[in-house]
Design an enzyme around this catalytic site. Structure first.
Site, PDB file in Angstrom:
ATOM      1  N   ALA A 273       0.802  -1.222   0.000  1.00 34.29           N
ATOM      2  CA  ALA A 273       0.000   0.000   0.000  1.00 34.29           C
ATOM      3  C   ALA A 273       0.837   1.275   0.000  1.00 34.29           C
ATOM      4  O   ALA A 273       0.317   2.362  -0.233  1.00 34.29           O
ATOM      5  CB  ALA A 273      -0.936   0.000   1.209  1.00 34.29           C
TER       6      ALA A 273
ATOM      7  N   ARG B 266       9.684   8.420  -3.123  1.00 36.47           N
ATOM      8  CA  ARG B 266      11.024   8.630  -3.699  1.00 36.47           C
ATOM      9  C   ARG B 266      11.212   8.023  -5.090  1.00 36.47           C
ATOM     10  O   ARG B 266      12.254   8.183  -5.705  1.00 36.47           O
ATOM     11  CB  ARG B 266      12.086   8.075  -2.730  1.00 36.47           C
ATOM     12  CG  ARG B 266      12.334   9.003  -1.557  1.00 36.47           C
ATOM     13  CD  ARG B 266      13.466   8.508  -0.710  1.00 36.47           C
ATOM     14  NE  ARG B 266      13.038   7.433   0.174  1.00 36.47           N
ATOM     15  CZ  ARG B 266      13.855   6.514   0.696  1.00 36.47           C
ATOM     16  NH1 ARG B 266      15.130   6.514   0.386  1.00 36.47           N
ATOM     17  NH2 ARG B 266      13.399   5.605   1.514  1.00 36.47           N
TER      18      ARG B 266
ATOM     19  N   ARG C 106       9.015  -7.183 -66.921  1.00 38.74           N
ATOM     20  CA  ARG C 106       9.857  -6.002 -66.974  1.00 38.74           C
ATOM     21  C   ARG C 106       9.589  -5.253 -68.277  1.00 38.74           C
ATOM     22  O   ARG C 106       9.443  -5.888 -69.321  1.00 38.74           O
ATOM     23  CB  ARG C 106      11.282  -6.497 -67.005  1.00 38.74           C
ATOM     24  CG  ARG C 106      12.267  -5.660 -66.313  1.00 38.74           C
ATOM     25  CD  ARG C 106      13.637  -6.218 -66.593  1.00 38.74           C
ATOM     26  NE  ARG C 106      13.985  -7.350 -65.769  1.00 38.74           N
ATOM     27  CZ  ARG C 106      14.886  -8.262 -66.127  1.00 38.74           C
ATOM     28  NH1 ARG C 106      15.481  -8.206 -67.305  1.00 38.74           N
ATOM     29  NH2 ARG C 106      15.173  -9.248 -65.324  1.00 38.74           N
TER      30      ARG C 106
HETATM   31  C1  UD1 Z   1       9.374  -1.937   8.401  1.00 36.08           C
HETATM   32  C2  UD1 Z   1       9.489  -2.626   9.746  1.00 36.08           C
HETATM   33  C3  UD1 Z   1      10.954  -2.634  10.186  1.00 36.08           C
HETATM   34  C4  UD1 Z   1      11.803  -3.317   9.134  1.00 36.08           C
HETATM   35  C5  UD1 Z   1      11.594  -2.662   7.774  1.00 36.08           C
HETATM   36  C6  UD1 Z   1      12.286  -3.469   6.708  1.00 36.08           C
HETATM   37  C7  UD1 Z   1       7.399  -2.136  10.898  1.00 36.08           C
HETATM   38  C8  UD1 Z   1       6.761  -1.300  11.926  1.00 36.08           C
HETATM   39  N1  UD1 Z   1       8.684  -1.906  10.704  1.00 36.08           N
HETATM   40  O1  UD1 Z   1       9.772  -0.593   8.587  1.00 36.08           O
HETATM   41  O2  UD1 Z   1      11.088  -3.308  11.421  1.00 36.08           O
HETATM   42  O3  UD1 Z   1      13.168  -3.250   9.493  1.00 36.08           O
HETATM   43  O4  UD1 Z   1      10.178  -2.606   7.440  1.00 36.08           O
HETATM   44  O5  UD1 Z   1      12.247  -2.771   5.510  1.00 36.08           O
HETATM   45  O6  UD1 Z   1       6.776  -2.982  10.306  1.00 36.08           O
HETATM   46  N2  UD1 Z   1       2.911  -0.673   4.168  1.00 36.08           N
HETATM   47  C9  UD1 Z   1       1.553  -0.776   3.917  1.00 36.08           C
HETATM   48  N3  UD1 Z   1       0.685  -0.064   4.662  1.00 36.08           N
HETATM   49  C10 UD1 Z   1       1.085   0.760   5.668  1.00 36.08           C
HETATM   50  C11 UD1 Z   1       2.459   0.862   5.919  1.00 36.08           C
HETATM   51  C12 UD1 Z   1       3.346   0.132   5.172  1.00 36.08           C
HETATM   52  O7  UD1 Z   1       1.157  -1.505   3.009  1.00 36.08           O
HETATM   53  O8  UD1 Z   1       0.218   1.362   6.294  1.00 36.08           O
HETATM   54  C13 UD1 Z   1       3.853  -1.424   3.360  1.00 36.08           C
HETATM   55  C14 UD1 Z   1       4.742  -0.505   2.556  1.00 36.08           C
HETATM   56  O9  UD1 Z   1       4.217  -0.326   1.254  1.00 36.08           O
HETATM   57  C15 UD1 Z   1       6.053  -1.267   2.498  1.00 36.08           C
HETATM   58  C16 UD1 Z   1       6.052  -2.095   3.770  1.00 36.08           C
HETATM   59  O10 UD1 Z   1       4.718  -2.145   4.216  1.00 36.08           O
HETATM   60  O11 UD1 Z   1       6.078  -2.164   1.412  1.00 36.08           O
HETATM   61  C17 UD1 Z   1       6.958  -1.558   4.839  1.00 36.08           C
HETATM   62  O12 UD1 Z   1       6.530  -0.267   5.178  1.00 36.08           O
HETATM   63  P1  UD1 Z   1       7.542   0.865   5.582  1.00 36.08           P
HETATM   64  O13 UD1 Z   1       6.794   2.046   6.008  1.00 36.08           O
HETATM   65  O14 UD1 Z   1       8.560   1.011   4.511  1.00 36.08           O
HETATM   66  O15 UD1 Z   1       8.211   0.177   6.844  1.00 36.08           O
HETATM   67  P2  UD1 Z   1       9.527   0.625   7.548  1.00 36.08           P
HETATM   68  O16 UD1 Z   1       9.250   1.848   8.327  1.00 36.08           O
HETATM   69  O17 UD1 Z   1      10.634   0.626   6.599  1.00 36.08           O
END
Ligand code: UD1
Ligand code: MG
Length: 452
Positions: free
Chosen positions: A10, A15, A436
């Site tokens: 989602a 970026r 031709r």
């Molecule tokens: C998350 C993990 C972290 C881990 C990291 C690895 C949590 C709280 N933290 O952090 O421990 O080291 O991934 O990359 O889980 N997404 C949704 N809906 C949301 C939020 C996120 O679908 O409401 C999806 C995003 O599209 C993404 C993934 O979940 O694909 C991870 O979300 P992101 O916000 O990047 O997590 P991090 O903060 O990086």
């Protein structure tokens, strides 16, 4: 036990600076999310549920062919909130595996390791020299996992921990349902963290296993075009290594792109800059010249493709010579020892053994026999502006240069067509046919001069 797979997709992907949802950007010619869905499907789960949000219906539309269920998460309140949205769809007597649409190259054997213990929770973790930005795996003095702490919530000591959470985990669905119901968002980001379920499980005495991926690229997530390009190269090098190990000669493993599956038999040689798309099979001894693009094609033993050739959905026999600068289009079947030279386009045509079209021709919707020679500049006029028609050229025919064969038309066995002819009626076997105008020389003719 039944398996449910949840894929989180989602996120916005700010970026990427793109109108296209992040998970639809491609690695090796296939959308990232499709890689994850395909790997998930190989585990034969009872359900695959994709949580999508940003980009609206583009995500479900792009994966319409898959059997996945799509659930909209709006707004996006964190990874725990995302998995909560899938709860009505999850089967209680199952194990749930959580994957990510932006972590495209996770491998099936790694996932199998995560699913080995179906009664406990298993986390996929990794040791990083620079763990900055990731959630950290917190262990007690005995080495048992006690919780995951996010970078933004971590103490300076916790930030020293080098074991990170990749995000991928599996847990029994019944327990997951209970834990997700208890999530709070009192943390630095005000989000519902999926990672908080770990401490809850520990409190209940549930065992937490940790496993690591065999390759670092399996757990690399994509947030920018730089990371996308880096992972693309890593994956291409990985595929090149696989070919080298099998004995394929690659002029430069860094200059090869495989967007699909390339199967090579023994003693295949591939020069620089080639792109292989879809399913390509190169039999024993095949040589592919530089900068050729080959898609969904089978090439039989010892055929040589010279540089800058494009081949799409064709079947090519043994000992053929293709190119340089040849274009072979869908539906073409070349038998053995066929020569297709520079600036020759073949479309939806069958060409039998030992026939040649060496220069500057268009052969479309044609059936060409054996030992036929097609002279330079020959065109099959297959299209009248509304309908397409076939040209038949029988065995041993000789087509003189710069001939137009206006289809439907048949050139009989052993017939010869004089150069520069426009053939609109069938040419009889064994005879010379030409259309031709008689050559004339006008004696005393003067070139025009400029008027004063
Ligand atoms: C998350 C993990 C972290 C881990 C990291 C690895 C949590 C709280 N933290 O952090 O421990 O080291 O991934 O990359 O889980 N997404 C949704 N809906 C949301 C939020 C996120 O679908 O409401 C999806 C995003 O599209 C993404 C993934 O979940 O694909 C991870 O979300 P992101 O916000 O990047 O997590 P991090 O903060 O990086
Ligand atoms: Mg986040």
């Amino acid at each position: 036990m039944a398996l449910n797979i949840v894929i989180l997709a989602a996120g916005k992907g700010t970026r990427m600076h793109s109108d296209k949802p992040k998970v639809l950007h491609s690695i090796a010619g296939k959308p990232m999310l499709q890689h994850v869905v395909d790997t998930a499907a190989n585990l034969q789960p009872t359900k695959i549920i994709v949580v999508y949000g940003h980009g609206g219906e583009m995500v479900p539309q792009a994966l319409a062919q898959s059997s996945a269920l799509f659930i909209l998460q709006e707004p996006q309140l964190g990874t725990g909130h995302a998995v909560q949205q899938t709860l009505p769809q999850l089967d209680n007597d199952s194990i749930t595996l959580v994957l990510y649409g932006d972590v495209p190259l996770i491998r099936q054997d790694t996932l199998q390791k995560i699913l080995a213990d179906q009664k406990s929770m298993t986390l996929l973790t990794q040791y990083l020299d620079n763990p900055k930005g990731y959630g950290r795996i917190v262990r007690d003095a005995a080495g048992k996992v006690t919780r995951i702490v996010e970078e933004k919530d971590a103490t300076p000591e916790q930030r020293q921990i080098q074991e990170i959470n990749t995000g991928i985990l599996a847990a029994p669905t019944g327990m997951l349902r209970e834990w997700l119901g208890n999530l709070r968002n009192e943390n630095a980001q005000g989000e519902y963290y999926l990672t908080d379920i770990v401490a809850m499980a520990v409190t209940q005495g549930v065992k937490i296993n940790t496993v690591q991926p065999a390759h670092a690229w399996e757990v690399m997530g994509i947030n920018s075009k730089i990371q996308l390009a880096e992972l693309e190269r890593l994956w291409q090098l990985e595929q090149a290594d696989r070919l080298l190990i099998q004995g394929v000669t690659l002029a430069d493993p860094a200059r090869l792109d495989i967007r699909g599956q390339l199967i090579c038999e023994r003693d295949v040689e591939i020069d620089v800059g080639c792109i292989f798309e879809g399913q390509v099979h190169l039999a024993k001894g095949v040589k592919i010249g530089a900068y050729s693009v080959i898609r969904n094609t089978r090439i039989a033993a010892n055929t040589q493709v010279a540089p800058y050739s494009h081949i799409d959905r064709a079947t090519i026999g043994e000992q053929c010579h293709i190119g340089p600068f040849a274009r072979i289009r869908p539906g073409s079947i070349l038998h053995d020892d066929v020569h297709i030279g520079n600036f020759v386009e073949i479309k939806n045509s069958e060409i039998a053994d030992n026939s040649k079209a060496n220069h500057l021709s268009y052969i479309g919707d044609a059936t060409v026999g054996s030992r036929v020679n097609i002279g330079a500049g020959t065109i099959t006029c297959n299209y009248d502006g509304a309908n397409k028609f076939r040209t038949v050229i029988e065995d041993d025919a000789f087509i003189g240069s710069d001939t137009q064969l206006v289809a439907p038309v048949t050139v009989g066995r052993g017939a010869t067509i004089g150069a520069g002819s426009t053939i609109t009626k069938d040419a009889p076997a064994g005879e010379l046919t030409l259309s031709r105008a008689k050559q004339v020389s006008v004696s005393g003719w003067q070139r025009p001069t400029k008027k004063k």
